[in-house]
Write a protein that holds these residues in place. Structure first.
Motif, PDB file in Angstrom:
ATOM      1  N   LEU A 209       0.964  -1.081   0.160  1.00  0.00           N
ATOM      2  CA  LEU A 209       0.177  -0.169   0.181  1.00  0.00           C
ATOM      3  C   LEU A 209       0.852   1.203  -0.170  1.00  0.00           C
ATOM      4  CD1 LEU A 209      -2.228  -1.255   3.073  1.00  0.00           C
ATOM      5  CD2 LEU A 209      -2.456  -0.810   0.272  1.00  0.00           C
ATOM      6  N   ILE A 210       1.883   1.256   0.950  1.00  0.00           N
ATOM      7  CA  ILE A 210       2.686   2.612   1.040  1.00  0.00           C
ATOM      8  C   ILE A 210       3.584   2.340  -0.261  1.00  0.00           C
ATOM      9  CG2 ILE A 210       4.556   2.729   1.185  1.00  0.00           C
ATOM     10  CD1 ILE A 210       4.307   1.658   4.694  1.00  0.00           C
ATOM     11  N   ARG A 211       3.542   1.425  -1.432  1.00  0.00           N
ATOM     12  CA  ARG A 211       4.685   2.008  -2.869  1.00  0.00           C
ATOM     13  C   ARG A 211       2.650   1.757  -3.537  1.00  0.00           C
ATOM     14  NH1 ARG A 211       6.295  -3.334  -1.568  1.00  0.00           N
ATOM     15  NH2 ARG A 211       5.114  -4.565  -3.528  1.00  0.00           N
ATOM     16  N   ASN A 212       2.824   1.921  -2.950  1.00  0.00           N
ATOM     17  CA  ASN A 212       1.059   2.660  -4.199  1.00  0.00           C
ATOM     18  C   ASN A 212       0.344   3.644  -3.890  1.00  0.00           C
ATOM     19  OD1 ASN A 212       1.062  -0.003  -5.195  1.00  0.00           O
ATOM     20  ND2 ASN A 212      -0.773  -0.578  -4.859  1.00  0.00           N
ATOM     21  N   GLY A 213       1.139   4.744  -2.778  1.00  0.00           N
ATOM     22  CA  GLY A 213       1.393   5.766  -2.635  1.00  0.00           C
ATOM     23  C   GLY A 213       0.537   6.497  -1.197  1.00  0.00           C
ATOM     24  N   HIS A 214       0.160   5.206  -0.718  1.00  0.00           N
ATOM     25  CA  HIS A 214      -1.113   5.420   0.480  1.00  0.00           C
ATOM     26  C   HIS A 214       0.066   6.366   1.704  1.00  0.00           C
ATOM     27  CE1 HIS A 214      -4.845   3.967  -1.252  1.00  0.00           C
ATOM     28  NE2 HIS A 214      -4.029   2.766  -1.888  1.00  0.00           N
ATOM     29  N   GLN A 215      -0.058   6.802   2.809  1.00  0.00           N
ATOM     30  CA  GLN A 215      -0.123   7.011   3.835  1.00  0.00           C
ATOM     31  C   GLN A 215      -0.578   6.897   4.933  1.00  0.00           C
ATOM     32  OE1 GLN A 215       2.306  11.288   3.131  1.00  0.00           O
ATOM     33  NE2 GLN A 215       2.981  10.882   1.376  1.00  0.00           N
ATOM     34  N   SER A 306     -16.306   4.419  -3.133  1.00  0.00           N
ATOM     35  CA  SER A 306     -15.679   3.409  -4.207  1.00  0.00           C
ATOM     36  C   SER A 306     -14.485   3.020  -3.741  1.00  0.00           C
ATOM     37  CB  SER A 306     -15.645   4.112  -5.781  1.00  0.00           C
ATOM     38  OG  SER A 306     -14.322   5.489  -5.353  1.00  0.00           O
ATOM     39  N   VAL A 307     -14.630   1.571  -4.098  1.00  0.00           N
ATOM     40  CA  VAL A 307     -12.464   0.408  -4.117  1.00  0.00           C
ATOM     41  C   VAL A 307     -12.378  -0.195  -5.485  1.00  0.00           C
ATOM     42  CG1 VAL A 307     -11.954  -1.616  -3.036  1.00  0.00           C
ATOM     43  CG2 VAL A 307     -14.334  -0.098  -1.949  1.00  0.00           C
ATOM     44  N   PRO A 308     -11.217   0.619  -5.199  1.00  0.00           N
ATOM     45  CA  PRO A 308      -9.764   1.169  -4.647  1.00  0.00           C
ATOM     46  C   PRO A 308     -10.193   2.715  -4.557  1.00  0.00           C
ATOM     47  CG  PRO A 308      -9.610   0.657  -6.285  1.00  0.00           C
ATOM     48  CD  PRO A 308     -10.391   0.019  -7.013  1.00  0.00           C
ATOM     49  N   GLY A 309     -11.141   3.699  -5.357  1.00  0.00           N
ATOM     50  CA  GLY A 309     -11.410   5.083  -5.797  1.00  0.00           C
ATOM     51  C   GLY A 309     -10.713   5.659  -4.602  1.00  0.00           C
ATOM     52  N   ASP A 310     -12.023   5.992  -3.205  1.00  0.00           N
ATOM     53  CA  ASP A 310     -11.319   5.958  -2.274  1.00  0.00           C
ATOM     54  C   ASP A 310     -10.789   5.318  -0.871  1.00  0.00           C
ATOM     55  OD1 ASP A 310     -13.608   7.999  -2.779  1.00  0.00           O
ATOM     56  OD2 ASP A 310     -15.162   6.524  -2.947  1.00  0.00           O
ATOM     57  N   ILE A 311     -11.361   4.294  -1.342  1.00  0.00           N
ATOM     58  CA  ILE A 311     -10.693   3.558  -0.272  1.00  0.00           C
ATOM     59  C   ILE A 311      -9.899   1.782  -0.972  1.00  0.00           C
ATOM     60  CG2 ILE A 311     -11.031   2.091   2.273  1.00  0.00           C
ATOM     61  CD1 ILE A 311     -11.345   5.466   2.641  1.00  0.00           C
ATOM     62  N   ALA A 312      -8.546   1.431  -0.537  1.00  0.00           N
ATOM     63  CA  ALA A 312      -7.905   0.588  -1.140  1.00  0.00           C
ATOM     64  C   ALA A 312      -8.076  -0.672   0.007  1.00  0.00           C
ATOM     65  CB  ALA A 312      -6.597   0.738  -1.463  1.00  0.00           C
ATOM     66  N   ARG A 360       6.399 -22.214   9.725  1.00  0.00           N
ATOM     67  CA  ARG A 360       5.729 -20.544   9.847  1.00  0.00           C
ATOM     68  C   ARG A 360       5.948 -20.515   8.132  1.00  0.00           C
ATOM     69  NH1 ARG A 360       3.144 -17.048  13.921  1.00  0.00           N
ATOM     70  NH2 ARG A 360       3.988 -17.301  15.665  1.00  0.00           N
ATOM     71  N   LEU A 361       4.886 -20.357   7.506  1.00  0.00           N
ATOM     72  CA  LEU A 361       4.815 -20.366   6.094  1.00  0.00           C
ATOM     73  C   LEU A 361       4.823 -19.164   5.628  1.00  0.00           C
ATOM     74  CD1 LEU A 361       2.080 -22.687   5.586  1.00  0.00           C
ATOM     75  CD2 LEU A 361       4.399 -23.573   5.251  1.00  0.00           C
ATOM     76  N   PRO A 362       5.919 -18.410   4.553  1.00  0.00           N
ATOM     77  CA  PRO A 362       5.617 -17.393   4.343  1.00  0.00           C
ATOM     78  C   PRO A 362       4.264 -16.827   2.871  1.00  0.00           C
ATOM     79  CG  PRO A 362       7.034 -18.532   2.362  1.00  0.00           C
ATOM     80  CD  PRO A 362       6.257 -19.911   3.773  1.00  0.00           C
ATOM     81  N   TRP A 363       4.191 -15.902   2.986  1.00  0.00           N
ATOM     82  CA  TRP A 363       2.750 -15.381   1.862  1.00  0.00           C
ATOM     83  C   TRP A 363       3.301 -14.956   1.155  1.00  0.00           C
ATOM     84  CZ3 TRP A 363      -1.931 -15.884   4.242  1.00  0.00           C
ATOM     85  CH2 TRP A 363      -2.535 -15.680   5.876  1.00  0.00           C
ATOM     86  N   THR A 364       2.217 -15.166  -0.065  1.00  0.00           N
ATOM     87  CA  THR A 364       2.963 -14.653  -1.599  1.00  0.00           C
ATOM     88  C   THR A 364       1.556 -13.395  -1.710  1.00  0.00           C
ATOM     89  OG1 THR A 364       4.260 -16.059  -2.600  1.00  0.00           O
ATOM     90  CG2 THR A 364       2.205 -14.985  -3.933  1.00  0.00           C
ATOM     91  N   LEU A 365       1.791 -11.866  -1.850  1.00  0.00           N
ATOM     92  CA  LEU A 365       1.052 -11.188  -2.627  1.00  0.00           C
ATOM     93  C   LEU A 365       0.031 -11.619  -4.085  1.00  0.00           C
ATOM     94  CD1 LEU A 365       0.051  -8.753  -1.663  1.00  0.00           C
ATOM     95  CD2 LEU A 365       1.491  -7.357  -3.236  1.00  0.00           C
ATOM     96  N   TYR A 366      -1.021 -11.316  -4.193  1.00  0.00           N
ATOM     97  CA  TYR A 366      -2.125 -11.762  -5.163  1.00  0.00           C
ATOM     98  C   TYR A 366      -2.771 -10.626  -5.355  1.00  0.00           C
ATOM     99  CZ  TYR A 366      -1.088 -16.634  -4.200  1.00  0.00           C
ATOM    100  OH  TYR A 366      -0.139 -17.915  -4.649  1.00  0.00           O
ATOM    101  N   PRO A 367      -2.359  -9.880  -6.641  1.00  0.00           N
ATOM    102  CA  PRO A 367      -2.081  -8.100  -6.504  1.00  0.00           C
ATOM    103  C   PRO A 367      -4.060  -8.285  -7.292  1.00  0.00           C
ATOM    104  CG  PRO A 367      -0.027  -8.278  -6.905  1.00  0.00           C
ATOM    105  CD  PRO A 367      -0.463  -9.652  -7.024  1.00  0.00           C
ATOM    106  N   ARG A 368      -4.788  -7.820  -6.872  1.00  0.00           N
ATOM    107  CA  ARG A 368      -6.333  -7.449  -7.308  1.00  0.00           C
ATOM    108  C   ARG A 368      -7.310  -6.289  -7.650  1.00  0.00           C
ATOM    109  NH1 ARG A 368      -7.266 -12.171  -4.757  1.00  0.00           N
ATOM    110  NH2 ARG A 368      -6.678 -14.312  -6.172  1.00  0.00           N
ATOM    111  N   GLN A 369      -7.702  -5.740  -8.148  1.00  0.00           N
ATOM    112  CA  GLN A 369      -8.708  -4.729  -7.957  1.00  0.00           C
ATOM    113  C   GLN A 369      -8.499  -4.139  -6.596  1.00  0.00           C
ATOM    114  OE1 GLN A 369     -12.703  -5.160  -9.544  1.00  0.00           O
ATOM    115  NE2 GLN A 369     -13.426  -3.002  -9.766  1.00  0.00           N
ATOM    116  N   SER A 370      -8.571  -4.357  -5.881  1.00  0.00           N
ATOM    117  CA  SER A 370      -9.447  -3.314  -4.456  1.00  0.00           C
ATOM    118  C   SER A 370      -7.806  -2.832  -4.268  1.00  0.00           C
ATOM    119  CB  SER A 370      -9.648  -4.614  -3.403  1.00  0.00           C
ATOM    120  OG  SER A 370      -8.386  -5.446  -2.915  1.00  0.00           O
ATOM    121  N   GLY A 371      -6.579  -2.444  -4.386  1.00  0.00           N
ATOM    122  CA  GLY A 371      -5.376  -2.166  -4.094  1.00  0.00           C
ATOM    123  C   GLY A 371      -4.376  -2.675  -3.843  1.00  0.00           C
TER     124      GLY A 371
END
Length: 371
Positions: A209-215, A306-312, A360-371
């Motif tokens: 989220l931070i990389r996408n500009g959210h502060q 709107s998602v992600p327009g107003d809130i991701a 401890r299983l690691p996570w993988t990111l699966y990007p979709r429309q919401s943010g």
């Protein structure tokens, strides 16, 4: 006939020999299920059995012949004697304790666990606590009285002190094969647990989220299960490292009871209050899991956002919730079948008395429309 021969003495000796091999048959019958549960299918050789039970090799040979006739073992030329599946039928049960049978990730997890255990000749019995400590107590008492071969346990409210820790300690004292799923109790620091790298997952999602500009990033986390605080910790540390410390008022903590109100009774009051009282000027929300994210997106859309327009919105699990709703959800997930197989493998290792560390299983990111 030799002068020292006495028919009565010979018969007594024969009776003693007969009694010895029958006693050995009974002893081996009782030992075979435990050996089978450990995954040790090959029996020791005749010489080793003779030394172990302090009998002659002839007595061992006679006992093994009876077990073979009864279908409990099979002899392989040049290789030795091996257990057959019937040898382990006395205790081939694995108990799986789940917090909820209706939990959306449980069916696929159970299927993977059953598949791995069935391949080794085990059956699975399911016990649901509904995240009730009292119900967990009843189940553990029942299992202590009628123990299965091993237990996979999803603990109740693992973020909180648990009065059932003594029952789990009793299982550990008996060297009982026990593996926790998703989270273990603080009172059992040496327990084997197969779970998620929740800190790493929270860090991954916040960093995205931070990389996408959210502060300004808000969060919704479960308060009474260990995964909630761990996921929050990852999010908070990622924001700290970016110089964007989270505000306490932007974090919603919910309980198992509130989750039931939302999911089972479709009461979205909790999320509506979050939007009006806690979201503030945040432009993104990290959710505890896909289930919460799905309901949050629905609440946002009904409020005219709107998602992600107003809130991701991002979350955990990469489940079917992340793809079938009005907006595809960006989610952190694992490789398919990884959790169930890892849990089953850990329990099988314990059954074989092998060293078994926590996972401890690691996570993988699966990007979709919401943010």
């Amino acid at each position: 006939m030799p002068v020292w021969y006495n028919k009565q003495t010979a018969e007594r000796g024969l009776d003693r020999m007969t009694a010895k091999y029958l006693e050995l048959v009974q002893t081996l019958r009782q030992a075979l299920p435990e050996q089978y549960a450990r995954g040790e299918l090959r029996l020791p050789c005749e010489q080793e059995l003779a030394a172990q039970y302090h009998v002659s090799r002839q007595t061992v040979r006679q006992a093994l012949a009876v077990l073979e006739q009864d279908g409990l073992i099979e002899k392989r030329r040049g290789s030795g004697s091996y257990l057959r599946p019937a040898a382990g039928t006395q205790n081939r049960r694995i108990a799986v304790i789940a917090t909820s049978l209706s939990d959306y990730i449980f069916p696929s997890l159970l299927k993977d666990i059953q598949s791995c255990l069935a391949a080794q000749g085990f059956s699975v019995e399911i016990h649901a606590t509904e995240n009730s400590v009292r119900r967990e107590h009843e189940i553990l008492q029942q299992l202590l009285l009628d123990p299965p071969a091993g237990i996979l346990a999803e603990g109740c409210k693992t973020a909180l002190p648990n009065p059932n820790a003594e029952l789990y300690r009793e299982l550990q004292k008996r060297r009982f094969p026990l593996v926790f799923l998703h989270g273990a109790y603080h009172e059992l620091p040496d327990a084997v647990c197969v779970g998620d790298d929740n800190y790493g997952g929270g860090y991954l999602l916040a960093e995205h989220l931070i990389r996408n500009g959210h502060q300004k990033i808000a969060g919704i986390f479960k308060s009474d299960d260990a995964q909630g605080p761990e996921r929050y910790h990852g999010v908070a540390c990622a924001m700290r490292d970016a110089g964007l410390f989270p505000l306490d008022e932007n974090i919603l903590w919910f309980s198992s009871f509130q989750r039931r109100q939302l999911v089972e009774l479709q009461d979205e009051t909790m999320l509506q209050l979050f939007l009006t009282q806690q979201l503030g000027g945040c432009t993104a929300v990290v959710c505890y899991n896909d289930e919460i994210a799905f309901h949050l997106i629905r609440t946002l859309l009904r409020a005219g956002k709107s998602v992600p327009g107003d809130i991701a919105v991002v979350s955990f699990d990469n489940s079917y919730y992340s793809t079938f709703g009005p907006v595809g959800i960006t989610s952190a997930g694992h490789e398919p079948h990884a959790m169930g197989r890892a849990a089953a493998d850990a329990l099988l290792s314990q059954l074989r008395r092998q060293l078994c560390p926590s996972v401890r299983l690691p996570w993988t990111l699966y990007p979709r429309q919401s943010g």
